[in-house]
Design a protein around this motif. Structure first.
Motif, PDB file in Angstrom:
ATOM      1  N   ALA A 145      57.992  37.545  30.070  1.00  0.00           N
ATOM      2  CA  ALA A 145      57.171  38.749  30.031  1.00  0.00           C
ATOM      3  C   ALA A 145      57.914  39.940  30.578  1.00  0.00           C
ATOM      4  O   ALA A 145      58.575  39.871  31.585  1.00  0.00           O
ATOM      5  N   PRO A 146      57.804  41.099  29.894  1.00  0.00           N
ATOM      6  CA  PRO A 146      58.513  42.297  30.329  1.00  0.00           C
ATOM      7  C   PRO A 146      57.769  43.018  31.418  1.00  0.00           C
ATOM      8  O   PRO A 146      56.654  42.685  31.778  1.00  0.00           O
ATOM      9  N   GLY A 147      58.308  44.073  31.866  1.00  0.00           N
ATOM     10  CA  GLY A 147      57.635  44.933  32.821  1.00  0.00           C
ATOM     11  C   GLY A 147      58.604  45.778  33.557  1.00  0.00           C
ATOM     12  O   GLY A 147      59.734  45.927  33.164  1.00  0.00           O
ATOM     13  N   ARG A 148      58.150  46.324  34.638  1.00  0.00           N
ATOM     14  CA  ARG A 148      58.999  47.188  35.418  1.00  0.00           C
ATOM     15  C   ARG A 148      59.963  46.373  36.255  1.00  0.00           C
ATOM     16  O   ARG A 148      59.842  45.170  36.377  1.00  0.00           O
ATOM     17  N   PRO A 149      60.938  46.994  36.838  1.00  0.00           N
ATOM     18  CA  PRO A 149      61.985  46.236  37.536  1.00  0.00           C
ATOM     19  C   PRO A 149      61.445  45.331  38.613  1.00  0.00           C
ATOM     20  O   PRO A 149      60.536  45.703  39.350  1.00  0.00           O
ATOM     21  N   THR A 167      52.760  46.539  25.964  1.00  0.00           N
ATOM     22  CA  THR A 167      53.959  46.447  26.785  1.00  0.00           C
ATOM     23  C   THR A 167      54.804  45.237  26.434  1.00  0.00           C
ATOM     24  O   THR A 167      55.426  44.649  27.288  1.00  0.00           O
ATOM     25  N   GLN A 168      54.811  44.852  25.146  1.00  0.00           N
ATOM     26  CA  GLN A 168      55.688  43.769  24.734  1.00  0.00           C
ATOM     27  C   GLN A 168      57.128  44.156  24.970  1.00  0.00           C
ATOM     28  O   GLN A 168      57.509  45.303  24.863  1.00  0.00           O
ATOM     29  N   SER A 169      57.934  43.123  25.238  1.00  0.00           N
ATOM     30  CA  SER A 169      59.361  43.377  25.384  1.00  0.00           C
ATOM     31  C   SER A 169      59.943  43.816  24.056  1.00  0.00           C
ATOM     32  O   SER A 169      59.636  43.264  23.007  1.00  0.00           O
ATOM     33  N   VAL A 171      76.413  47.694  31.284  1.00  0.00           N
ATOM     34  CA  VAL A 171      75.999  48.968  31.861  1.00  0.00           C
ATOM     35  C   VAL A 171      75.393  49.830  30.759  1.00  0.00           C
ATOM     36  O   VAL A 171      75.991  49.967  29.675  1.00  0.00           O
ATOM     37  N   MET A 172      74.232  50.406  31.017  1.00  0.00           N
ATOM     38  CA  MET A 172      73.607  51.238  29.996  1.00  0.00           C
ATOM     39  C   MET A 172      72.742  52.337  30.585  1.00  0.00           C
ATOM     40  O   MET A 172      72.276  52.267  31.732  1.00  0.00           O
ATOM     41  N   LEU A 173      72.519  53.330  29.783  1.00  0.00           N
ATOM     42  CA  LEU A 173      71.617  54.428  30.078  1.00  0.00           C
ATOM     43  C   LEU A 173      70.408  54.332  29.159  1.00  0.00           C
ATOM     44  O   LEU A 173      70.526  53.935  27.996  1.00  0.00           O
ATOM     45  N   GLY A 174      69.229  54.693  29.657  1.00  0.00           N
ATOM     46  CA  GLY A 174      68.052  54.831  28.811  1.00  0.00           C
ATOM     47  C   GLY A 174      67.122  53.650  28.737  1.00  0.00           C
ATOM     48  O   GLY A 174      65.977  53.798  28.324  1.00  0.00           O
ATOM     49  N   GLN A 175      67.575  52.447  29.100  1.00  0.00           N
ATOM     50  CA  GLN A 175      66.725  51.256  29.112  1.00  0.00           C
ATOM     51  C   GLN A 175      66.951  50.502  30.409  1.00  0.00           C
ATOM     52  O   GLN A 175      68.041  50.562  30.996  1.00  0.00           O
ATOM     53  N   GLY A 179      69.625  42.836  27.827  1.00  0.00           N
ATOM     54  CA  GLY A 179      68.430  42.970  26.996  1.00  0.00           C
ATOM     55  C   GLY A 179      67.150  42.860  27.803  1.00  0.00           C
ATOM     56  O   GLY A 179      67.084  43.244  28.966  1.00  0.00           O
ATOM     57  N   GLY A 180      66.085  42.294  27.160  1.00  0.00           N
ATOM     58  CA  GLY A 180      64.782  42.163  27.802  1.00  0.00           C
ATOM     59  C   GLY A 180      64.124  43.502  28.035  1.00  0.00           C
ATOM     60  O   GLY A 180      63.448  43.712  29.039  1.00  0.00           O
ATOM     61  N   PHE A 181      64.308  44.452  27.111  1.00  0.00           N
ATOM     62  CA  PHE A 181      63.794  45.796  27.318  1.00  0.00           C
ATOM     63  C   PHE A 181      62.270  45.880  27.196  1.00  0.00           C
ATOM     64  O   PHE A 181      61.646  45.156  26.427  1.00  0.00           O
ATOM     65  N   ASP A 182      61.685  46.789  27.941  1.00  0.00           N
ATOM     66  CA  ASP A 182      60.294  47.215  27.786  1.00  0.00           C
ATOM     67  C   ASP A 182      60.363  48.693  27.427  1.00  0.00           C
ATOM     68  O   ASP A 182      60.800  49.519  28.226  1.00  0.00           O
TER      69      ASP A 182
END
Length: 299
Positions: free
Chosen positions: A20-24, A66-68, A222-226, A233-236
């Motif tokens: 399940a996704p969500g905030r950090p 809020t699906q991943s 390393v990434m910006l924006g997600q 991966g595993g983005f929300d």
């Protein structure tokens, strides 16, 4: 989303890809009342140029909204897609007086950055400049290893608040709410003392303690924006960034106060692992490079 108080003891168990996704997620050194939409995350106490006491909450079932983002990517795992991009040769570009524009809200877009420290880091500084009218949570800078998806994370859960993560634990810095201006932030950490510094628009905030004796892994995506909830991966998408971003730097050292101010003023800075003037990156999704608006930065 995690929260709590006390000295950090242990970090979280990394979530398997596709959960399940969500905030950090983290063990934190602050009260849980700042995050109300994800109570199940509040499970432990702990905390330029440039420790857990048990505290269990009822399970939370994420809404369809809020699906991943990883679940929408078809049969190919997100980590495989991202790692394929990381191993590719990234173009190097001088982005002086330019910005990344993340156009959609919510956004599927992100920018992969090529930074590979030679050794695990005992000190580092990350700086960037952002311009957005978002009031929802959003990620700015995400550095994930296989062992810890929030190895380094700059996250803004709401206006007037920044969270700085190291090794899955975080400290909170409360700042004045933005009034439609660019915000320049620098976050610095040293393992020996466990001191975390936070600078906003060239001004230091009171220093806090975080992850004394920890080592930051050097093999990372390393990434910006997600915000990565898994390695690569595993983005929300409802933690994604929408707006403009510029002047991104990462050093494997702490910066002096003079250099912190120099980063804010866009002056000459020491060599960096990531440097805006010679950035190796790959833009993925609806993100474009555009000239910087001089009046937006007050230049």
């Amino acid at each position: 989303m995690p929260c709590g108080g006390g000295d950090p003891i242990t970090g979280p168990t990394p979530r398997a890809l596709g959960s399940a996704p969500g905030r950090p997620r983290a063990t934190a050194l602050q009260p849980c009342d700042s995050v109300k939409s994800h109570p199940h995350r509040c499970q432990r106490m702990g905390l330029g140029d440039g420790d857990p006491l048990p505290h269990t909450h009822p399970p939370h079932k994420p809404s369809v909204r809020t699906q991943s983002y990883a679940s929408t990517m078809g049969t190919a795992p997100m980590w495989l897609i991202v790692l394929s991009a990381v191993t590719a040769v990234m173009g190097q570009e001088d982005l002086y007086r330019k910005v990344f524009v993340f156009r959609e809200d919510p956004s599927h877009a992100y920018v992969l950055l090529q930074a590979r420290p030679e050794h695990p880091m005992l000190n580092f500084t990350v700086c960037l400049r952002s311009y957005t009218d978002l009031t929802r949570p959003h990620s700015l800078f995400s550095y994930a290893t296989k062992a810890q998806d929030n190895e380094i994370l700059l996250f803004k859960p709401k206006p007037g608040e920044y969270r700085f993560y190291v090794g899955g634990k975080y400290v909170t810095f409360r700042v004045p709410e933005n009034r439609g201006e660019w915000e320049h932030v620098c976050a610095s950490w040293e393992s020996g003392s466990g001191i975390a510094e936070f600078w906003l628009n060239g001004r230091p905030w009171p220093r806090k303690g975080l992850q004394k004796g920890y080592e930051v892994g050097n093999e990372a995506v390393v990434m910006l924006g997600q915000e990565q909830d898994a390695y690569g991966g595993g983005f929300d998408v409802y933690n994604s960034f929408t707006g403009e971003m510029a002047d991104v730097y990462l050093w494997d050292a702490g910066l002096s106060p003079d250099k912190m101010r120099s980063a804010y003023l866009a002056l000459r800075l020491p060599p960096a692992l990531l440097a805006w003037g010679r950035l190796r990156y790959e833009a993925k999704g609806d993100v474009v490079v555009k000239p910087r608006l001089r009046e937006a930065l007050g230049a």
